[in-house]
Design a protein around this motif. Structure first.
Motif, PDB file in Angstrom:
ATOM      1  N   UNK A  18      15.767  25.464 -11.813  1.00 52.73           N
ATOM      2  CA  UNK A  18      16.439  25.048 -10.588  1.00 52.73           C
ATOM      3  C   UNK A  18      15.450  24.951  -9.436  1.00 52.73           C
ATOM      4  N   UNK A  19      15.406  23.813  -8.793  1.00 50.33           N
ATOM      5  CA  UNK A  19      14.473  23.594  -7.700  1.00 50.33           C
ATOM      6  C   UNK A  19      14.814  24.522  -6.546  1.00 50.33           C
ATOM      7  N   UNK A  20      13.818  25.218  -6.046  1.00 48.90           N
ATOM      8  CA  UNK A  20      14.004  26.068  -4.878  1.00 48.90           C
ATOM      9  C   UNK A  20      14.604  27.424  -5.158  1.00 48.90           C
ATOM     10  N   UNK A  21      14.804  27.787  -6.447  1.00 47.25           N
ATOM     11  CA  UNK A  21      15.400  29.086  -6.747  1.00 47.25           C
ATOM     12  C   UNK A  21      14.570  30.217  -6.168  1.00 47.25           C
ATOM     13  N   UNK A  22      13.235  30.064  -6.171  1.00 43.91           N
ATOM     14  CA  UNK A  22      12.374  31.118  -5.647  1.00 43.91           C
ATOM     15  C   UNK A  22      12.451  31.202  -4.135  1.00 43.91           C
ATOM     16  N   UNK A  23      13.091  30.238  -3.505  1.00 42.26           N
ATOM     17  CA  UNK A  23      13.211  30.226  -2.059  1.00 42.26           C
ATOM     18  C   UNK A  23      14.536  30.800  -1.582  1.00 42.26           C
ATOM     19  N   UNK A  24      15.283  31.431  -2.464  1.00 43.85           N
ATOM     20  CA  UNK A  24      16.580  32.011  -2.133  1.00 43.85           C
ATOM     21  C   UNK A  24      16.579  33.488  -2.522  1.00 43.85           C
ATOM     22  N   UNK A  25      17.119  34.329  -1.685  1.00 43.42           N
ATOM     23  CA  UNK A  25      17.275  35.742  -2.025  1.00 43.42           C
ATOM     24  C   UNK A  25      18.766  36.057  -2.142  1.00 43.42           C
ATOM     25  N   UNK A  26      19.072  37.162  -2.819  1.00 43.63           N
ATOM     26  CA  UNK A  26      20.445  37.613  -2.967  1.00 43.63           C
ATOM     27  C   UNK A  26      20.608  38.982  -2.308  1.00 43.63           C
ATOM     28  N   UNK A  27      21.747  39.179  -1.679  1.00 44.72           N
ATOM     29  CA  UNK A  27      22.076  40.465  -1.073  1.00 44.72           C
ATOM     30  C   UNK A  27      22.695  41.406  -2.095  1.00 44.72           C
ATOM     31  N   UNK A  28      22.453  42.723  -1.990  1.00 39.13           N
ATOM     32  CA  UNK A  28      21.641  43.401  -0.981  1.00 39.13           C
ATOM     33  C   UNK A  28      20.152  43.253  -1.271  1.00 39.13           C
ATOM     34  N   UNK A  29      19.324  43.278  -0.221  1.00 38.16           N
ATOM     35  CA  UNK A  29      17.880  43.170  -0.434  1.00 38.16           C
ATOM     36  C   UNK A  29      17.299  44.499  -0.918  1.00 38.16           C
ATOM     37  N   UNK A  30      17.957  45.620  -0.604  1.00 41.46           N
ATOM     38  CA  UNK A  30      17.571  46.918  -1.164  1.00 41.46           C
ATOM     39  C   UNK A  30      18.843  47.574  -1.708  1.00 41.46           C
ATOM     40  N   UNK A  31      19.018  47.617  -3.019  1.00 44.09           N
ATOM     41  CA  UNK A  31      20.240  48.181  -3.607  1.00 44.09           C
ATOM     42  C   UNK A  31      20.193  49.698  -3.711  1.00 44.09           C
ATOM     43  N   UNK A  32      19.722  50.338  -2.673  1.00 44.55           N
ATOM     44  CA  UNK A  32      19.613  51.795  -2.569  1.00 44.55           C
ATOM     45  C   UNK A  32      20.243  52.219  -1.257  1.00 44.55           C
ATOM     46  N   UNK A  33      20.849  53.394  -1.234  1.00 40.30           N
ATOM     47  CA  UNK A  33      21.501  53.850  -0.016  1.00 40.30           C
ATOM     48  C   UNK A  33      20.467  54.204   1.041  1.00 40.30           C
ATOM     49  N   UNK A  34      20.353  53.359   2.049  1.00 42.40           N
ATOM     50  CA  UNK A  34      19.417  53.527   3.161  1.00 42.40           C
ATOM     51  C   UNK A  34      20.150  53.192   4.450  1.00 42.40           C
ATOM     52  N   UNK A  35      20.980  54.099   4.939  1.00 42.21           N
ATOM     53  CA  UNK A  35      21.792  53.800   6.121  1.00 42.21           C
ATOM     54  C   UNK A  35      20.957  53.628   7.379  1.00 42.21           C
ATOM     55  N   UNK A  36      21.515  52.890   8.340  1.00 45.61           N
ATOM     56  CA  UNK A  36      20.970  52.795   9.699  1.00 45.61           C
ATOM     57  C   UNK A  36      19.508  52.333   9.708  1.00 45.61           C
ATOM     58  N   UNK A  37      19.185  51.192   9.094  1.00 45.61           N
ATOM     59  CA  UNK A  37      17.773  50.801   8.967  1.00 45.61           C
ATOM     60  C   UNK A  37      17.148  50.377  10.290  1.00 45.61           C
TER      61      UNK A  37
END
Length: 614
Positions: A18-37
Motif C-alpha cells: 500500500x502506497x504511503x503505509x509507512x507515512x501513517x501511524x495508528x493510535x495509541x502511539x504508546x500502548x503503556x499507561x503513561x498519564x498526564x504526558x
C-alpha cells in the motif's frame, strides 16, 4: 479463471504494498499507561516524554518522530526520589529547558491530600537525567490554594511564571530568575474557575490559549475527561470562550471528546510543531476495549480554524499521517556565520509567529529550531509586526546582532545579544515608509556607509536601494533608486501584468558590486535566481541574460529567494528555497548550492546542490 486472477492479484499485492503505509501511524502511539504526558524537543534533536508515575519514580520515553517511542529510564531513583510529602506520588510532570538546564516541575500528592500536596522542581544536565530534586516550590496549605497540582511553566518577556491547580481553581504566579522558587513578593492570581485541571498555555499570534481537562480522569470506562480551551490577549487573562464568556465563571470550549474506541481523552502535552508547520498534541486516554490497561498515550494533529484550535471530528483518531521531521522547511532563507557556527533563518511555515533559527558547525548537520524563545529568534509581540513575518537578514555591527525583516508588508530592524535571539525592539516600530516594502538586505560599503536594498510593491515587485542613516532607523529617501524590474523573458514566464523581482542580496568583489535576485511569482515553477553588476551600490545595474540558478539546472521547482555567503573554506554558497514537491508549493524546502566566480562571471555547480536536513 477466478482462482488464476486471485493468484495474480495476490502476487501484485505482495509486490506492490500500500502506497504511503509507512507515512501513517495508528493510535495509541504508546500502548503503556503513561498519564498526564509532557514533551520536550531536547538539544540532541530527540523528543522526550515524561508522565505520572505508573512506572515508579516518573518514567521517561524518547522518540525521533513523536510516533516511535523507547523507554529510557526514570527521572528519579529510590535514593534521589523527592523526600518532601513522603506519602505523595509523583504526578503530572512539566519539562522545560531553562538557562542551560532541563527543569522538571512535578506534583507530589496522594488521593485526598488536597492541602498537603504541592509543586516541586528538579534539574538535570541531560533530558534523560539524572535529576536532582530542589524540593517544593510551594505546598497547598502554604500558598493558600487547595489541590495545588498540575504545574505548567511559561516564560513571557523575560519573566518566568508557574500556572497550576485543579478543580479548586487555576492560578498563576511569577517565579525567580532561575525558575527554582517563587519570586519574593509575588502574588498569585486566579485565571480560571473550578471546571478544569491539566493547565497548558500556548501562545499563537495575538492570543494565549488556555488548555485544560474537564471531567473525571481516572475511572476507566466511566471517565468523563475531555480537552477544553479558552483564549485571551494577555497571559493572565481574562480568558473567554467563543461567545466571550469568562472561564473564571466556568465557561469553556470542548475540543476533544471521547470516541467509541477511546474514553476520557485529556491532560494534554505541549503543542509540538513539525517541520511542515503542523501542530501536534499528545494526551492520555483509556482504550474502550481494555480500560484496565490504564491511561495510554494518543496523539492527534491540532487544526486552527478562525483563531481557535480543533481536532478532526473532535475525537481521537484511529490513524493519521505521521508528523514530518528531518527536512528543514524555511522559505526566503539566509545564513549568517558567527565564529565557528552557521545560523540559518527564514520565513517559517507559520509565518505569522516570528522567525525560527537553526545552527550548524559544518553546513551539513543542523540543529533546531533552537532560538532563545521556544525555537524562535524573533517572536511576535517582541518587535514590530502582527502578521507576515518574511525574509529576515541577520548581521553583526559594533558587537550587536541585527535582524532586518518584513512584517505587515513593511521593514523593521530588531537587535539581540546573541544570534539565537531574542531579537527585540525597545519600542516596536517599522522603518518610515510611504509605500509597502518587503525583503530587506542591509549592505555596508567599504567606507561603512549602509544601504538598504529592498522591494517596493508598486506596479509590480521592484527592487530598490536607498542609503541609510548611520543609526539604521531610516533611509535618505532622496538617494532612493530603482535597481531591478522583471523585464527579460525568463523573469516573467507567465507574462503577468504585476511582474516580480525580489529577494536581493549584494556582495562587492574588487570594484564591482553584484546583486543577486529572484524573479517570477514564488508559486511559479520557473522562479529562479539571476544577478546584475554595477560600479556603485546605487547603480545603474546591468543584468545577465540568463538565470544562474533554475529548475533546469537543479531539477527542483521554485528555486530562489536566498542569500549568498562565504563559508569557512572560502567557498561561495547560495542558500535558497524550493517548492515542496513537483505538485505542491508549500511548505517550501531549504537547499544550498556552491557558486564559483570565473573572472566576473558567476557559475553555479549543480552537483553540489542539496537539501538541508536536521
Amino acid at each position: 479463471m477466478k482462482n488464476h486472477l486471485l493468484a495474480l492479484l495476490t502476487v501484485w499485492v505482495m509486490m506492490c504494498p500500500t502506497v504511503g503505509a509507512q507515512d501513517v501511524y495508528r493510535n495509541p502511539v504508546i500502548p503503556t499507561s503513561l498519564p498526564d504526558p509532557t514533551v520536550i524537543r531536547a538539544q540532541d534533536g530527540y523528543f522526550y516524554l515524561y508522565a505520572t508515575e505508573n512506572i515508579r519514580n516518573l518514567p521517561i520515553y524518547r522518540s525521533k518522530n513523536l510516533v516511535d517511542w523507547t523507554f529510557v529510564g526514570t527521572a528519579f531513583t529510590r535514593e534521589s526520589r523527592p523526600k518532601w510529602n513522603r506519602k505523595g506520588n509523583l504526578w503530572a510532570p512539566d519539562i522545560n529547558y531553562i538557562n542551560g538546564k532541563y527543569v522538571l516541575y512535578y506534583a507530589k500528592s496522594e488521593w485526598g491530600g488536597e492541602w498537603t500536596c504541592g509543586i516541586g522542581v528538579a534539574t538535570a544536565d541531560r533530558p534523560e537525567g539524572p535529576f536532582t530534586d530542589h524540593g517544593a516550590l510551594f505546598i497547598s496549605n502554604e500558598i493558600g490554594v487547595q489541590n495545588s497540582i498540575d504545574g505548567f511553566y511559561i516564560e513571557e518577556n523575560g519573566h518566568k511564571y508557574m500556572f497550576w491547580g485543579s478543580f479548586r481553581g487555576i492560578y498563576g504566579i511569577e517565579l525567580s530568575d532561575d525558575g527554582l522558587s517563587v519570586k519574593p513578593g509575588a502574588v498569585k492570581q486566579q485565571i480560571a474557575g473550578t471546571f478544569m485541571e491539566g493547565t497548558y498555555i500556548h501562545k499563537r499570534g495575538p492570543y494565549y490559549y488556555l488548555f485544560g481537562s474537564a471531567g473525571t480522569c481516572c475511572e476507566g470506562e466511566k471517565s468523563t475527561y475531555r480537552v477544553t480551551v479558552g483564549r485571551s490577549e494577555n497571559l493572565f487573562g481574562p480568558y473567554v470562550d467563543k461567545q466571550g464568556r469568562p472561564l473564571l465563571e466556568n465557561h469553556y470550549e470542548v475540543i476533544l471528546h471521547k470516541s467509541s474506541k477511546v474514553v476520557g481523552p485529556g491532560h494534554n502535552s505541549e503543542i509540538i510543531t513539525d517541520d511542515r508547520g503542523q501542530d501536534w498534541m499528545l494526551y492520555h486516554g483509556f482504550s474502550a476495549a481494555d480500560p484496565h490497561a490504564g491511561r495510554l498515550v494518543y496523539m492527534d494533529r491540532v487544526v486552527w480554524r478562525d483563531g481557535w484550535p480543533s481536532f478532526v471530528g473532535e475525537e481521537p483518531s484511529e490513524s493519521s499521517p505521521v508528523p514530518q521531521f528531518g527536512q528543514i522547511h524555511l522559505a526566503d532563507p539566509t545564513i549568517f556565520q558567527d565564529g565557528d557556527t552557521y545560523y540559518l533563518y527564514g520565513t517559517s511555515p507559520q509565518s505569522g509567529t516570528g522567525f525560527w533559527v537553526y545552527q550548524s558547525k559544518d553546513l551539513k548537520n543542523w540543529e533546531g529550531p533552537c532560538g532563545a524563545n521556544d525555537g524562535y529568534a524573533l517572536s511576535i509581540g517582541e518587535s514590530w509586526g502582527t502578521w507576515g513575518f518574511w525574509a529576515p537578514q541577520v548581521f553583526k555591527r559594533n558587537g550587536r546582532y541585527y535582524m532586518a525583516y518584513t512584517a505587515n508588508e513593511q521593514i523593521a530592524l530588531a537587535t539581540a545579544d546573541s544570534p539565537l535571539g531574542p531579537f527585540r525592539q525597545a519600542k516596536p516600530q517599522m522603518l518610515p515608509a510611504t509605500v509597502r516594502q518587503i525583503d530587506p538586505f542591509v549592505f555596508f560599503d567599504d567606507d561603512g556607509t549602509p544601504y538598504l536594498f529592498h522591494v517596493r510593491l508598486q506596479q509590480g515587485n521592484r527592487i530598490f536601494v536607498s542609503e541609510m542613516n548611520s543609526d539604521l532607523r531610516s533611509v535618505k529617501e532622496e538617494t532612493t533608486r530603482q535597481c531591478i524590474v522583471a523585464e527579460q523573458p525568463w523573469e516573467n514566464t507567465d507574462r503577468r501584468d504585476w511582474s516580480v523581482s525580489e529577494g536581493p542580496t549584494v556582495v562587492k568583489m574588487g570594484k564591482t558590486y553584484y546583486l543577486f535576485y529572484s524573479c517570477n511569482d514564488f508559486r511559479n515553477p520557473d522562479y529562479a535566481v539571476g544577478y546584475a553588476t554595477a560600479k556603485s551600490p546605487l547603480g545603474p545595474w546591468k543584468k545577465q541574460k540568463q538565470p544562474i540558478i533554475s529548475r533546469t539546472l537543479v531539477g527542483q521547482n521554485g528555486t530562489g529567494h536566498g542569500d549568498l555567503f562565504q563559508d569557512a573554506q572560502g567557498q561561495w554558497q547560495y542558500v535558497m528555497h524550493t517548492h515542496d514537491s513537483a505538485s505542491n508549493v508549500s511548505p517550501r524546502r531549504t537547499a544550498i548550492i556552491t557558486l564559483e566566480q570565473h573572472g566576473k562571471k558567476w557559475v553555479a555547480r549543480p552537483e553540489t546542490f542539496k537539501m538541508l536536513t536536521r
